[in-house]
Design an enzyme around this catalytic site. Sequence first.
Site, PDB file in Angstrom:
ATOM      1  CG  ASP A  10      -3.560  -1.029  91.695  1.00 32.31           C
ATOM      2  OD1 ASP A  10      -4.011  -1.929  90.963  1.00 32.31           O
ATOM      3  OD2 ASP A  10      -4.183   0.021  91.972  1.00 32.31           O
ATOM      4  CE1 TYR A  11       6.131  -3.583  90.693  1.00 30.24           C
ATOM      5  CE2 TYR A  11       6.307  -1.181  90.672  1.00 30.24           C
ATOM      6  CZ  TYR A  11       6.906  -2.433  90.653  1.00 30.24           C
ATOM      7  OH  TYR A  11       8.266  -2.535  90.571  1.00 30.24           O
TER       8      TYR A  11
END
Length: 240
Positions: free
Chosen positions: A106-107
């Site tokens: 994820d970011y």
Amino acid sequence: MKKERLQKVMAEAGIASRRQSEKIIAAGRVQVNGQVVRQQGVKVGTSDEIRVDGVPIEKEQAEYYLLDKPRGVISSAHDDKGRRTVVDILQEAGVSARIYPIGRLDYDTTGALLLTNDGALANKLMHPRFEVDKTYVAKLKGIISNEEMKTIRQGVEIDGHRTQETHPRLEAVDHDKHTCIVRLTIHEGHYHEVKRIFAAVGHPVLKLHREQYAFLNLHGLTPGQFRKLRTAEVDALRQL
Ligand code: URA
């Protein structure tokens, strides 16, 4: 000798995407062993000479990197919104091969991420059947109970699938901040898997770090740094 589709070989040589390569073929710009090829699906091997607009193409050397992904970058080769990607990090440091990440973080997740231009190995490792172990360290909101740890161990229901048995370990508890740290190894790759596992027992993940991918850890790297894999490591990944 294994033969591959012409558009795939063109894409791997960095000519264009597979779709775009199909158009280049249809336009009559590609020759195989001196003959113009316009039909799709033609297979070629390493002994075939391929030219695009008369210029011979060469297959890119396979390259493999381990990145300590920092927070705030996207795990893909391009981002529609123009955000920085993991590929940008390597390219800014001089890597020119058409690499892409093996799977995603994820970011806001940090940690071990492999990148390569070796499609065969990437597809193999990303396939759920191969069940590569991935170890995460999660900082959770609230202090997880023994009962909740047991629930996770036995598998929780997330959007219609049951997670596999795991062995989470409580590493630290901060009573003042009301948080805790749990280490967890999973080999599934469902979207937001770790965050959803902890959310399912009522503990949102505040921070997530992947400290190990298969046998590869981040020793010697700091966030944003990467290194080439050694030949023995690539061989070991192939043999997983
Ligand atoms: N699980 C998640 O929830 N996020 C990640 O980035 C990786 C695994």
